[in-house]
Design a protein around this motif. Structure first.
Motif, PDB file in Angstrom:
ATOM      1  N   GLN A   9       0.823  -1.207   0.000  1.00 19.58           N
ATOM      2  CA  GLN A   9       0.000   0.000   0.000  1.00 19.58           C
ATOM      3  C   GLN A   9       0.858   1.259   0.000  1.00 19.58           C
ATOM      4  O   GLN A   9       0.544   2.227  -0.698  1.00 19.58           O
ATOM      5  N   ALA A  10       1.955   1.251   0.741  1.00 22.04           N
ATOM      6  CA  ALA A  10       2.851   2.413   0.741  1.00 22.04           C
ATOM      7  C   ALA A  10       3.381   2.668  -0.668  1.00 22.04           C
ATOM      8  O   ALA A  10       3.433   3.820  -1.124  1.00 22.04           O
ATOM      9  N   TYR A  11       3.770   1.585  -1.362  1.00 16.42           N
ATOM     10  CA  TYR A  11       4.225   1.747  -2.749  1.00 16.42           C
ATOM     11  C   TYR A  11       3.098   2.292  -3.630  1.00 16.42           C
ATOM     12  O   TYR A  11       3.288   3.245  -4.394  1.00 16.42           O
ATOM     13  N   ALA A  12       1.921   1.676  -3.554  1.00 19.25           N
ATOM     14  CA  ALA A  12       0.808   2.092  -4.412  1.00 19.25           C
ATOM     15  C   ALA A  12       0.490   3.572  -4.209  1.00 19.25           C
ATOM     16  O   ALA A  12       0.314   4.314  -5.189  1.00 19.25           O
ATOM     17  N   LEU A  13       0.418   3.999  -2.970  1.00 13.52           N
ATOM     18  CA  LEU A  13       0.093   5.397  -2.688  1.00 13.52           C
ATOM     19  C   LEU A  13       1.172   6.347  -3.209  1.00 13.52           C
ATOM     20  O   LEU A  13       0.867   7.390  -3.787  1.00 13.52           O
ATOM     21  N   LYS A  14       2.424   5.980  -3.017  1.00  8.48           N
ATOM     22  CA  LYS A  14       3.508   6.830  -3.507  1.00  8.48           C
ATOM     23  C   LYS A  14       3.507   6.868  -5.037  1.00  8.48           C
ATOM     24  O   LYS A  14       3.691   7.929  -5.642  1.00  8.48           O
ATOM     25  N   ALA A  15       3.263   5.735  -5.671  1.00  6.05           N
ATOM     26  CA  ALA A  15       3.200   5.690  -7.134  1.00  6.05           C
ATOM     27  C   ALA A  15       2.056   6.562  -7.647  1.00  6.05           C
ATOM     28  O   ALA A  15       2.219   7.296  -8.635  1.00  6.05           O
ATOM     29  N   LEU A  16       0.909   6.493  -6.983  1.00  4.34           N
ATOM     30  CA  LEU A  16      -0.237   7.310  -7.395  1.00  4.34           C
ATOM     31  C   LEU A  16       0.055   8.802  -7.202  1.00  4.34           C
ATOM     32  O   LEU A  16      -0.206   9.610  -8.095  1.00  4.34           O
ATOM     33  N   ARG A  17       0.594   9.149  -6.057  1.00  2.00           N
ATOM     34  CA  ARG A  17       0.844  10.571  -5.746  1.00  2.00           C
ATOM     35  C   ARG A  17       1.895  11.192  -6.653  1.00  2.00           C
ATOM     36  O   ARG A  17       1.829  12.386  -6.953  1.00  2.00           O
ATOM     37  N   PHE A  43       1.837  -6.540  -9.308  1.00  2.00           N
ATOM     38  CA  PHE A  43       1.215  -5.511  -8.474  1.00  2.00           C
ATOM     39  C   PHE A  43       1.338  -4.137  -9.135  1.00  2.00           C
ATOM     40  O   PHE A  43       0.382  -3.350  -9.107  1.00  2.00           O
ATOM     41  N   VAL A  44       2.476  -3.842  -9.732  1.00  2.00           N
ATOM     42  CA  VAL A  44       2.635  -2.578 -10.462  1.00  2.00           C
ATOM     43  C   VAL A  44       1.568  -2.473 -11.557  1.00  2.00           C
ATOM     44  O   VAL A  44       0.907  -1.443 -11.706  1.00  2.00           O
ATOM     45  N   MET A  45       1.403  -3.549 -12.304  1.00  2.00           N
ATOM     46  CA  MET A  45       0.421  -3.558 -13.389  1.00  2.00           C
ATOM     47  C   MET A  45      -1.013  -3.472 -12.846  1.00  2.00           C
ATOM     48  O   MET A  45      -1.878  -2.853 -13.459  1.00  2.00           O
ATOM     49  N   LEU A  46      -1.255  -4.075 -11.683  1.00  2.00           N
ATOM     50  CA  LEU A  46      -2.570  -4.019 -11.056  1.00  2.00           C
ATOM     51  C   LEU A  46      -2.945  -2.574 -10.723  1.00  2.00           C
ATOM     52  O   LEU A  46      -4.094  -2.154 -10.928  1.00  2.00           O
ATOM     53  N   ILE A  47      -1.988  -1.817 -10.233  1.00  2.00           N
ATOM     54  CA  ILE A  47      -2.249  -0.410  -9.908  1.00  2.00           C
ATOM     55  C   ILE A  47      -2.714   0.318 -11.167  1.00  2.00           C
ATOM     56  O   ILE A  47      -3.697   1.051 -11.152  1.00  2.00           O
ATOM     57  N   GLY A  48      -2.017   0.090 -12.267  1.00  2.00           N
ATOM     58  CA  GLY A  48      -2.401   0.721 -13.531  1.00  2.00           C
ATOM     59  C   GLY A  48      -3.779   0.300 -14.003  1.00  2.00           C
ATOM     60  O   GLY A  48      -4.557   1.115 -14.517  1.00  2.00           O
ATOM     61  N   GLY A  58       4.482   7.627 -10.210  1.00  2.00           N
ATOM     62  CA  GLY A  58       5.556   6.645 -10.300  1.00  2.00           C
ATOM     63  C   GLY A  58       6.951   7.238 -10.369  1.00  2.00           C
ATOM     64  O   GLY A  58       7.937   6.504 -10.351  1.00  2.00           O
ATOM     65  N   LEU A  59       7.050   8.545 -10.400  1.00  2.00           N
ATOM     66  CA  LEU A  59       8.349   9.188 -10.593  1.00  2.00           C
ATOM     67  C   LEU A  59       9.226   9.179  -9.346  1.00  2.00           C
ATOM     68  O   LEU A  59      10.444   9.294  -9.463  1.00  2.00           O
TER      69      LEU A  59
END
Length: 184
Positions: free
Chosen positions: A120-128, A153-158, A131-132
């Motif tokens: 979740q920490a990764y997903a939130l940071k990627a969204l905010r 999981f990266v692809m799932l976020i997308g 991904g940069l």
């Protein structure tokens, strides 16, 4: 709600798409409005659904639902959040776990595993950050799972961002209520 896209019923859809969607519609007992709209692009919708199915096979259910709920909550996609709350309950996940995922505060979550908190920490940071600036969070998550799971999981976020953009653009209303609506 946008009325620029006519809503298709199952009988109006291309036969292969209708065949693919039939088991879902029978299980849920409704044809989701997103499908009614996206049915105008049957090849795209079919590939999107195959992508969704592949992601479900690539990840444990808890990571799939954590990712879906995280993106839906962050993107204010009530349509998908409500459906995944219900699916999480059906899969046997505790309501407290679902509520903590929806709060989008993995550091404070007591019912999430270390892997789930890192995801979740990764997903939130990627969204905010688009991904940069999510490399540290991704590395922390990827150190806890297989490379295949990390990339899935990266692809799932997308995938769930795509869904949220479609639903939010069309201003689609959730087909089902939140599991928490009775508590409000």
């Amino acid at each position: 709600m946008s009325d620029r896209i006519p809503r298709l019923e199952m009988a109006d859809m291309r036969a292969d798409l209708a065949d693919y969607l039939t088991p879902r519609v029978e299980r849920l007992r409704y044809l989701g409005e997103l499908f009614k709209c996206a049915g105008h692009a049957p090849d795209v919708l079919l590939q999107f659904m195959h992508f969704t199915d592949a992601l479900k096979q690539a990840l444990p259910d808890r990571l799939t639902e954590l990712g879906a709920l995280t993106v839906a909550s962050y993107m204010e996609n009530r349509y998908e959040r409500h459906q995944h709350e219900r699916l999480s309950v059906k899969l046997g996940f505790p309501r407290a776990w679902i509520a903590q995922v929806n709060r989008l505060d993995p550091a404070a979550a007591t019912d999430l595993s270390d892997v789930e908190k890192a995801a979740q920490a990764y997903a939130l940071k990627a969204l905010r950050t688009r991904g940069l600036e999510a490399q540290a969070e991704f590395d922390a998550f990827a150190s806890l799972v297989t490379p295949a799971e990390a990339m899935a999981f990266v692809m799932l976020i997308g995938r769930y961002v795509t869904h949220a953009i479609a639903v939010n653009t069309l201003r689609l209303e959730p087909p089902v209520a939140s599991i928490f609506e009775d508590e409000q």
